[in-house]
Write a protein that holds these residues in place. Structure first.
Motif, mmCIF file in Angstrom:
data_model
loop_
_atom_site.group_PDB
_atom_site.id
_atom_site.type_symbol
_atom_site.label_atom_id
_atom_site.label_comp_id
_atom_site.label_asym_id
_atom_site.label_seq_id
_atom_site.Cartn_x
_atom_site.Cartn_y
_atom_site.Cartn_z
ATOM 1 N N TRP A 1 17.197 -21.946 18.785
ATOM 2 C CA TRP A 1 18.177 -21.090 19.360
ATOM 3 C C TRP A 1 19.325 -20.546 19.160
ATOM 4 C CZ3 TRP A 1 23.829 -22.372 20.371
ATOM 5 C CH2 TRP A 1 24.570 -21.789 21.308
ATOM 6 N N ALA B 1 20.871 -16.134 20.054
ATOM 7 C CA ALA B 1 22.403 -16.982 20.988
ATOM 8 C C ALA B 1 22.853 -15.327 20.680
ATOM 9 C CB ALA B 1 23.141 -18.179 20.377
ATOM 10 N N PHE C 1 16.317 -16.830 24.257
ATOM 11 C CA PHE C 1 17.087 -17.214 24.812
ATOM 12 C C PHE C 1 17.159 -18.323 26.019
ATOM 13 C CE2 PHE C 1 21.974 -18.046 26.820
ATOM 14 C CZ PHE C 1 22.314 -18.700 26.297
ATOM 15 N N THR D 1 14.745 -20.935 24.992
ATOM 16 C CA THR D 1 15.386 -22.207 24.076
ATOM 17 C C THR D 1 16.688 -22.982 24.904
ATOM 18 O OG1 THR D 1 14.667 -20.259 22.371
ATOM 19 C CG2 THR D 1 15.882 -22.039 22.197
ATOM 20 N N THR D 2 16.751 -22.436 25.458
ATOM 21 C CA THR D 2 18.046 -22.756 26.016
ATOM 22 C C THR D 2 18.123 -24.744 26.645
ATOM 23 O OG1 THR D 2 19.774 -21.509 25.876
ATOM 24 C CG2 THR D 2 20.368 -23.661 27.484
ATOM 25 N N VAL E 1 18.091 -28.022 25.646
ATOM 26 C CA VAL E 1 18.439 -29.273 27.328
ATOM 27 C C VAL E 1 18.175 -29.916 27.458
ATOM 28 C CG1 VAL E 1 19.490 -29.135 29.834
ATOM 29 C CG2 VAL E 1 20.163 -27.262 28.378
ATOM 30 N N PHE F 1 21.885 -30.463 22.569
ATOM 31 C CA PHE F 1 23.606 -30.027 23.067
ATOM 32 C C PHE F 1 23.745 -31.102 22.816
ATOM 33 C CE2 PHE F 1 21.967 -26.099 25.818
ATOM 34 C CZ PHE F 1 22.573 -25.254 24.089
#
Length: 361
Positions: free
Chosen positions: A79, A83, A247, A250-251, A255, A260
């Motif tokens: 990430w 980012a 992004f 990958t986010t 999640v 996170f």
């Protein structure tokens, strides 16, 4: 006897004069090239070169520092690689205002191409994250040099780029260098890494390099098929769009994996504390994007060949920096692999050079 000696002296003299003539010709060409461009262009080229030779190795070392000091999430470090997508966006948007360029029309095919490349990039970053989790940075960098092999092969199959004897020679040489590392796996495996993890790190690095080569070929195909032109702002557009979708993907992975939430506890147990943890991630974001920006700028300010030369130089730079800064093990086999890899890059650069007879065949 005397005649033979005189002939030998004449040959040596002739060879020396030829070498001096070649050096003089290169100096003249370099001076003419310097005079033909404004000083601002050379300053930009210098900064771009610095970006490739400093930012790229730094981002690789930071990935290894993350795992060596207590980081565990492969999703987080992948990430970090995407980012920073707003950084090229901040450079792109002013080009519309100050250089009177207009955004490239975004049709359905181009949009889907960006989405697909973003998905591949997200997967590629994750593969490299696994590689840096299990391998020394110097080893991972040497294995990643095999992306040149896959770029040449996929370029031949997808974009119909030519393969000549010099490029094929480079493919064989770099493959041999990778094989050397595989044969010497016991010398550079960290005590905390199991044999199975080391093998998987090796496999993921090669797969990531193959995917990187595919992404490079598909990116070139997009320019040929959908854009029909290649300018700096168009390439920046592609970088921004592909990085953005990478992004997003990958986010989603971070999640779903609940990584996170794990960053808080990971930062507390990180060697050096939370500040060190945050600095590693922040600088990882910055260095990766500036490395990509530097490579993009070199392509357009100079040539693909120069970008290839710098890419060849950054492999030993990363390996040497990893040995000095991270105390990576450096066996005789790895040193030999490093030399062979550099030789392979030189062969490839010669084969793709516009001035080479092989490149015109």
């Amino acid at each position: 006897m005397l005649g033979d000696r005189m002939e030998e002296e004449e040959e040596v003299s002739s060879g020396s004069s030829s070498l001096l003539g070649w050096v003089s010709k290169v100096k003249t060409m370099a001076w003419e090239a310097y005079k033909s461009k404004p000083i601002s262009r050379w300053i930009l080229l210098f900064l771009s070169t610095l970006g490739m030779l400093v930012a790229f190795p730094a981002s690789s070392l930071l990935s290894r520092v993350y795992f060596a000091n207590g980081g565990t999430s492969k999703w987080i470090i992948s990430w970090v690689a995407v980012a920073g997508w707003p950084i090229p966006a901040m450079i792109l948007f002013p080009t519309y205002l100050f250089f009177k360029t207009s955004p490239t029309p975004l049709n359905l095919y181009l949009f889907l191409s960006y989405v697909f490349l973003g998905l591949l990039s997200a997967a590629d970053n994750l593969m490299y994250a696994y590689a840096y989790a299990y391998l020394p940075a110097s080893t991972a960098a040497l294995l990643a040099s095999s992306s040149l092999v896959f770029s040449a092969l996929f370029g031949f199959l997808i974009v119909k780029n030519r393969l000549n004897g010099s490029i094929i020679n480079a493919i064989v040489i770099i493959t041999a260098a990778v094989t050397l590392i595989a044969l010497d796996s016991d010398s550079d495996r960290y005590p905390s890494i199991t044999n199975s993890q080391y093998i998987w790190g090796f496999v993921w690095d090669i797969l990531g390099s193959a995917l990187h080569g595919l992404i490079f070929a598909l990116s070139e195909l997009i320019f040929v098929k959908f854009l029909g032109r290649r300018s700096l702002h168009v390439v920046l557009e592609q970088q921004v769009m592909v990085s953005f979708f990478a992004f997003v993907f990958t986010t989603i992975g971070v999640v779903v994996n609940h990584d996170f939430q794990g960053m808080v506890s990971e930062a507390k147990t990180f060697e050096g504390g939370e500040t060190a943890y945050n600095l590693v991630l922040i600088w990882g974001v910055i260095t990766f994007q500036f490395g990509v920006l530097g490579a993009t700028a070199v392509l357009f300010l100079a040539s693909t060949v120069m970008a290839g030369v710098l890419n060849a130089v950054r492999v030993p730079l990363t390996s040497i920096a990893a040995v000095i800064l991270l105390h990576d093990p450096m066996s005789g086999f790895k040193i030999l692999s490093l030399v062979i890899t550099f030789w392979g890059f030189a062969s490839y650069i010669y084969g793709t050079s516009p001035g080479s007879k092989l490149s015109r065949s």
